[in-house]
Design an enzyme around this catalytic site. Sequence first.
Site, PDB file in Angstrom:
ATOM      1  N   ARG A  25       0.822  -1.215   0.000  1.00  0.00           N
ATOM      2  CA  ARG A  25       0.000   0.000   0.000  1.00  0.00           C
ATOM      3  C   ARG A  25       0.855   1.264   0.000  1.00  0.00           C
ATOM      4  O   ARG A  25       0.416   2.337  -0.410  1.00  0.00           O
ATOM      5  CB  ARG A  25      -0.938  -0.006   1.216  1.00  0.00           C
ATOM      6  CG  ARG A  25      -2.156   0.886   1.050  1.00  0.00           C
ATOM      7  CD  ARG A  25      -2.777   1.293   2.380  1.00  0.00           C
ATOM      8  NE  ARG A  25      -3.420   0.212   3.073  1.00  0.00           N
ATOM      9  CZ  ARG A  25      -3.117  -0.156   4.326  1.00  0.00           C
ATOM     10  NH1 ARG A  25      -2.175   0.477   5.008  1.00  0.00           N
ATOM     11  NH2 ARG A  25      -3.739  -1.151   4.895  1.00  0.00           N
ATOM     12  N   TYR A  27     -13.835  22.788  -8.521  1.00  0.00           N
ATOM     13  CA  TYR A  27     -14.349  21.492  -9.001  1.00  0.00           C
ATOM     14  C   TYR A  27     -15.524  21.037  -8.116  1.00  0.00           C
ATOM     15  O   TYR A  27     -15.405  20.988  -6.884  1.00  0.00           O
ATOM     16  CB  TYR A  27     -13.189  20.502  -8.940  1.00  0.00           C
ATOM     17  CG  TYR A  27     -13.495  19.098  -9.370  1.00  0.00           C
ATOM     18  CD1 TYR A  27     -13.908  18.814 -10.665  1.00  0.00           C
ATOM     19  CD2 TYR A  27     -13.347  18.043  -8.481  1.00  0.00           C
ATOM     20  CE1 TYR A  27     -14.177  17.513 -11.054  1.00  0.00           C
ATOM     21  CE2 TYR A  27     -13.603  16.732  -8.861  1.00  0.00           C
ATOM     22  CZ  TYR A  27     -14.025  16.477 -10.156  1.00  0.00           C
ATOM     23  OH  TYR A  27     -14.286  15.194 -10.533  1.00  0.00           O
ATOM     24  N   LYS A  37      -6.227  13.540 -15.651  1.00  0.00           N
ATOM     25  CA  LYS A  37      -6.448  14.403 -16.819  1.00  0.00           C
ATOM     26  C   LYS A  37      -5.249  14.319 -17.771  1.00  0.00           C
ATOM     27  O   LYS A  37      -5.102  13.356 -18.473  1.00  0.00           O
ATOM     28  CB  LYS A  37      -6.740  15.824 -16.354  1.00  0.00           C
ATOM     29  CG  LYS A  37      -7.897  15.910 -15.342  1.00  0.00           C
ATOM     30  CD  LYS A  37      -9.253  15.552 -15.955  1.00  0.00           C
ATOM     31  CE  LYS A  37     -10.335  15.235 -14.935  1.00  0.00           C
ATOM     32  NZ  LYS A  37     -10.671  16.301 -14.033  1.00  0.00           N
ATOM     33  N   ASP A  88      -5.530  23.652  -6.491  1.00  0.00           N
ATOM     34  CA  ASP A  88      -5.779  22.537  -7.413  1.00  0.00           C
ATOM     35  C   ASP A  88      -5.197  22.932  -8.766  1.00  0.00           C
ATOM     36  O   ASP A  88      -5.723  23.805  -9.453  1.00  0.00           O
ATOM     37  CB  ASP A  88      -7.291  22.269  -7.509  1.00  0.00           C
ATOM     38  CG  ASP A  88      -7.618  21.064  -8.381  1.00  0.00           C
ATOM     39  OD1 ASP A  88      -6.800  20.704  -9.253  1.00  0.00           O
ATOM     40  OD2 ASP A  88      -8.703  20.479  -8.193  1.00  0.00           O
TER      41      ASP A  88
HETATM   42  C1  LIG Z   1     -11.171  15.963 -12.674  1.00  0.00           C
HETATM   43  C2  LIG Z   1     -10.764  16.898 -11.633  1.00  0.00           C
HETATM   44  C3  LIG Z   1     -10.567  16.463 -10.321  1.00  0.00           C
HETATM   45  C4  LIG Z   1     -10.868  15.050  -9.880  1.00  0.00           C
HETATM   46  O1  LIG Z   1     -10.113  14.092 -10.517  1.00  0.00           O
HETATM   47  P1  LIG Z   1     -10.608  12.560 -10.535  1.00  0.00           P
HETATM   48  O2  LIG Z   1      -9.376  11.800 -10.818  1.00  0.00           O
HETATM   49  O3  LIG Z   1     -11.651  12.471 -11.603  1.00  0.00           O
HETATM   50  O4  LIG Z   1     -11.159  12.251  -9.178  1.00  0.00           O
HETATM   51  C5  LIG Z   1     -10.146  17.385  -9.390  1.00  0.00           C
HETATM   52  N1  LIG Z   1      -9.908  18.662  -9.725  1.00  0.00           N
HETATM   53  C6  LIG Z   1     -10.095  19.115 -10.990  1.00  0.00           C
HETATM   54  C7  LIG Z   1      -9.817  20.545 -11.294  1.00  0.00           C
HETATM   55  C8  LIG Z   1     -10.521  18.258 -11.976  1.00  0.00           C
HETATM   56  O5  LIG Z   1     -10.721  18.717 -13.208  1.00  0.00           O
END
Ligand SMILES: *Cc1c(COP(=O)(O)O)cnc(C)c1O
Length: 383
Positions: A47, A100, A197, A172
């Site tokens: 883990r 988000y 992403k 973020d």
């Molecule tokens: C997609 C996204 C997330 C979350 O990512 P996941 O891997 O889908 O949980 C968080 N912050 C932003 C700005 C995003 O576009």
Amino acid sequence: MKNETRLTHLETGQSKRRTVNPSLERASTLLHPTREALYEAAPNYGRMGLSVHRELEDAVGTLENAEHVKLTSNGLQACALAIAAPLKSGDHILFTDSIYGPTNRFCTRRLARMGISSTRFNPTLGEGLEALIQENTKAIMLESPGSLTFDISDTRAIVALAKTHNLITISDNTWGAGLLHKPLDLGVDISIQALTKYAVGHADAFGGAVMTNDTSLFEQITNCGQDWGISLAPEDAYTALRGLRTLPVRLKQHEATGYALADWISAREEIAYVLHPGRSDHPEHALWQRDFSGANGLFGAVMAETSTEKLDAFLEALNIFGMGFSWGGYESLIIPCCDQLRRLPDDRIHDRSGPLLRIHAGLEHIDDLIADLVQAFAAMAAA
Ligand SMILES: *Cc1c(COP(=O)(O)O)cnc(C)c1O
């Protein structure tokens, strides 16, 4: 040995060959030669992450100029971990209202149950932010550009304000993908990314990262990650690492196609205006120029007034653009965002004439993407 024993003790053939990539170890159990190693080795359990995880941490840390990286199973978990780790019951957090959606939900639903209150603020509020700081405020959470609205925060000014009040700043940085924007260099304490992403880049895996240069904050993040059992599957770690190798060249293409699409679509009569921080018509373009080194392929487009029937005709006529959540993969996407926009407390985007579209420019040829939009706008006119 009998079959049952042979099947559980096959030679794993630990190879001494040198491969370009790290070996993908799929392991919960790690075997240790001594009692001491069983308890003291790091890692002593799967883990905690294995070879691929160490290389991925190294790669992500390099991009963000972060000394410490904690990997998570997805981007939302990275947001939740970064926010929850330094806070405790009785604390208060400020977060941008265009953050988000699931991060917003985490703050308003989960943190509230943990006895942590929160206040949302318009990221372009400027000096008015200071008045929202309470005696128990501990952190400010940013996301720049904001999800859906693409507003840019004055990260430097917010960091300066936070420092005078002893507040932790969290950003973020999923849009910046570690290449276009470096929150830690601007003084932000914790940067997070959804690796799902652009790092993964092919819409086929999840991943997240929490990054900091503050040793005591990293200890809190590590402890919280341990308490919640946060880990990243080795295949997903491998996929993210593999994606990062080509991130710079992919991003350049996403950026070029994004600008070309934004230019083309902004001239259409069906579109009122576009929300692309790299364009000079964006309200915070100067801030973006100061703090970002480039753009990716994600932007918004506000449509001129139209009916739901016509919007649906447009969306359903698209052949190359797909309609689906997430972005950063090789494929082009368009989603209508009006349902999600309802979470914004003010009407800076509600003030629009028609629906808001979020467009992701993929790696297809621009001519084919434009041809797809042309025929979808024709279907919209005929509806
Ligand atoms: C997609 C996204 C997330 C979350 O990512 P996941 O891997 O889908 O949980 C968080 N912050 C932003 C700005 C995003 O576009």
